[in-house]
Design a protein around this motif. Sequence first.
Motif, PDB file in Angstrom:
ATOM      1  N   HIS A 250       0.837  -1.199   0.000  1.00 55.56           N
ATOM      2  CA  HIS A 250       0.000   0.000   0.000  1.00 55.56           C
ATOM      3  C   HIS A 250       0.880   1.260   0.000  1.00 55.56           C
ATOM      4  N   VAL A 251       1.881   1.285   0.891  1.00 55.67           N
ATOM      5  CA  VAL A 251       2.772   2.451   0.971  1.00 55.67           C
ATOM      6  C   VAL A 251       3.616   2.556  -0.306  1.00 55.67           C
ATOM      7  N   ALA A 252       4.097   1.421  -0.794  1.00 59.79           N
ATOM      8  CA  ALA A 252       4.927   1.423  -2.010  1.00 59.79           C
ATOM      9  C   ALA A 252       4.164   2.028  -3.190  1.00 59.79           C
ATOM     10  N   HIS A 253       2.912   1.638  -3.315  1.00 60.64           N
ATOM     11  CA  HIS A 253       2.080   2.159  -4.414  1.00 60.64           C
ATOM     12  C   HIS A 253       1.919   3.676  -4.290  1.00 60.64           C
ATOM     13  N   ARG A 254       1.707   4.133  -3.049  1.00 64.23           N
ATOM     14  CA  ARG A 254       1.556   5.576  -2.838  1.00 64.23           C
ATOM     15  C   ARG A 254       2.838   6.338  -3.186  1.00 64.23           C
ATOM     16  N   TRP A 255       3.979   5.769  -2.840  1.00 66.55           N
ATOM     17  CA  TRP A 255       5.238   6.448  -3.173  1.00 66.55           C
ATOM     18  C   TRP A 255       5.458   6.489  -4.686  1.00 66.55           C
ATOM     19  N   GLN A 256       5.055   5.439  -5.386  1.00 65.72           N
ATOM     20  CA  GLN A 256       5.137   5.468  -6.855  1.00 65.72           C
ATOM     21  C   GLN A 256       4.268   6.599  -7.404  1.00 65.72           C
ATOM     22  N   GLN A 257       3.054   6.695  -6.867  1.00 64.44           N
ATOM     23  CA  GLN A 257       2.142   7.757  -7.319  1.00 64.44           C
ATOM     24  C   GLN A 257       2.733   9.128  -7.023  1.00 64.44           C
ATOM     25  N   LEU A 258       3.312   9.280  -5.820  1.00 64.25           N
ATOM     26  CA  LEU A 258       3.869  10.574  -5.437  1.00 64.25           C
ATOM     27  C   LEU A 258       5.034  10.961  -6.337  1.00 64.25           C
ATOM     28  N   ARG A 259       5.950  10.016  -6.555  1.00 66.16           N
ATOM     29  CA  ARG A 259       7.135  10.344  -7.371  1.00 66.16           C
ATOM     30  C   ARG A 259       6.734  10.715  -8.801  1.00 66.16           C
ATOM     31  N   LYS A 260       5.712  10.040  -9.312  1.00 68.89           N
ATOM     32  CA  LYS A 260       5.231  10.352 -10.666  1.00 68.89           C
ATOM     33  C   LYS A 260       4.634  11.771 -10.703  1.00 68.89           C
ATOM     34  N   ALA A 261       3.836  12.087  -9.681  1.00 71.14           N
ATOM     35  CA  ALA A 261       3.187  13.399  -9.630  1.00 71.14           C
ATOM     36  C   ALA A 261       4.226  14.516  -9.472  1.00 71.14           C
ATOM     37  N   VAL A 262       5.242  14.253  -8.657  1.00 75.28           N
ATOM     38  CA  VAL A 262       6.305  15.238  -8.438  1.00 75.28           C
ATOM     39  C   VAL A 262       7.049  15.493  -9.752  1.00 75.28           C
ATOM     40  N   GLU A 263       7.277  14.411 -10.480  1.00 78.26           N
ATOM     41  CA  GLU A 263       7.959  14.526 -11.768  1.00 78.26           C
ATOM     42  C   GLU A 263       7.130  15.349 -12.760  1.00 78.26           C
TER      43      GLU A 263
END
Lengths: 350, 350
Positions: A250-263
């Motif tokens: 769950h946390v891993a998926h959120r970090w993927q989403q965050l890094r994509k959004a930041v990019e």
Amino acid sequence: MYERYWQQAGDKTSLLISGWHSMSYFSDVKNLCWFLEPQFAKEVIRLHDIVGNAVTMDRHIVVGTGSTQLFQAALYALSSPGGTKPISVVSSTPYYSFYRQVVEYLKSGLYTWAGDAAIFDKDEPYIELITSPNNPDGFIRQPIVNRSGGMLIHDFAYYWPQYTPITSPADHEIMLFTVSKTTGHAGMRIGWAIVKDKEVAKRMTKFIELNSIGVSKDSQLRAAKILQAVSDSCEPASDSRNFFENSYHHVAHRWQQLRKAVEESRLFSTPEFPTGFCNYTGRLFSTQPAFAWLKCKDEIENCEDFLRSHKILTRSGKHFGMSLKYVRISMLDRDSNFDLFIKRLSEMRL
Amino acid sequence: MYERYWQQAGDKTSLLISGWHSMSYFSDVKNLCWFLEPQFAKEVIRLHDIVGNAVTMDRHIVVGTGSTQLFQAALYALSSPGGTKPISVVSSTPYYSFYRQVVEYLKSGLYTWAGDAAIFDKDEPYIELITSPNNPDGFIRQPIVNRSGGMLIHDFAYYWPQYTPITSPADHEIMLFTVSKTTGHAGMRIGWAIVKDKEVAKRMTKFIELNSIGVSKDSQLRAAKILQAVSDSCEPASDSRNFFENSYHHVAHRWQQLRKAVEESRLFSTPEFPTGFCNYTGRLFSTQPAFAWLKCKDEIENCEDFLRSHKILTRSGKHFGMSLKYVRISMLDRDSNFDLFIKRLSEMRL
């Protein structure tokens, strides 16, 4: 974030407590920490032994009304009531903003806030707070003052395998943990300390006696039930999903989403973490903290204000001893809130 | 003493709490006291309105981890963070021994213990603690300093109709109550304050945020259920025995036993209390406190030591700002312990 797991876990984590149960102040008069429910202590030890994140053998467990109360109990235990001046309390920036407030609010003559550990240079006793993984920035930390007369409090709220690789069982003088970050049950207000020295554990217990004459038994019993369910879910033959595996993904998926959004936004950066081998999961991964520590690009002076103007509430870096360029964002909010946050962040432009 | 009543009350006071309930730090974000469970607040108000022992209309309720935490919250709220020196805290002897320790243990720069209210003569702001009925001696109390700049904290832990006549609804700035003395559930660690001034209530809430980030939700929900059962038992059509009537008779019987034993031993005296008309029960009676404040005869120098030599554990008068001639004894212990105490006291000779 954790609510859904517990909903799906169903009734086996429900607690039934009768009107005539747990009425007394005392839980176990033979224990140094006389208000510690034996069932809770047992489940704390069982869980640490399963996860392998802390040494529990020949250690004292002290229960607290959240780790916030235990942190104050540790300050009380480590300071000298007969001392002529308060002992300095330090932590490296960026430090957990609440700690400074908690050290300062009563203007105690026992201890005083002395700021960034990196620039502490007094030749006298001190207490250093080490939060690892760190709140707010997520990095693994070690003590940095390393002078004689130093006493350490290790806050391991986030040293669990959904957030960071468990590389070895932690073994320090005072280690703080909390149910709120382990399983998500913040409303219980239950934390625990693992303490090496008997006299320190006694003084921490005395603090909690003076501060609140013990700790809610109802919450201790409920916490025992929840920790038991977590441990049970870790057994190979369990019919429940492994709590830490589920939470990790769950946390891993959120970090993927965050890094994509930041990019996509091109306005921020987030820390990069080294990978480590997790002895519990057998997995090589990087810390994926419970908070995102966002730094904004040069054009933005005040990151908190800027994000607020885009309807994103964060906590400014200034509270953590850092500049306005930084903000801290929770990664553990409910799914609907987190999804909205990611959407807003992705679409953000200057 | 209360355990039997709750055993007989059966399952209607049992609480079932599911694993996914009450996980958040927050109980009611719209309430000034954001960690106060609405259900608990509702039952507190309902019970006071039934008993008539405190005004609740247009007041703020602040929940605490027992009234001990609320007492400290009140000290924090009434003292000035910007003040040049700590404010004096006073209480008439004999005072609740724990209060002195709680005021002193952190060497706060906000407040300081200044001892017996009867001899306080500084011309500066102060906080006076009024415990009524008083712990340890059971007398009804009023503030006694009565100077300008005085701020009052009223501890009404024992202002319930099993202990004392309810002569009028109390109406003061800060009034403290606790589940432990109301219903016997000490292990819950739940107390509440009724506060007139909004800013004071806000500062008390801030203290509890800094001290423990709120109060156990599990215990608040359980306390709500227990207080609800008490209120229900007070309804005319209830099929439960009236909780206060039942408890009153239990305490009254114990005081009869105690006075008889004291008379037989000829070694002690206990206070005599004036009678008062209780608006709740419609009964004329004398205070029958939760503690007996025993004074020993001239031949005995140290009452605590003397009683210990007869296997009776008490708390010496010295802790309450009084002489060794006095001791405090709990009147609320389990029946078997109380009976043994009475037996030993009756048979005691010099």
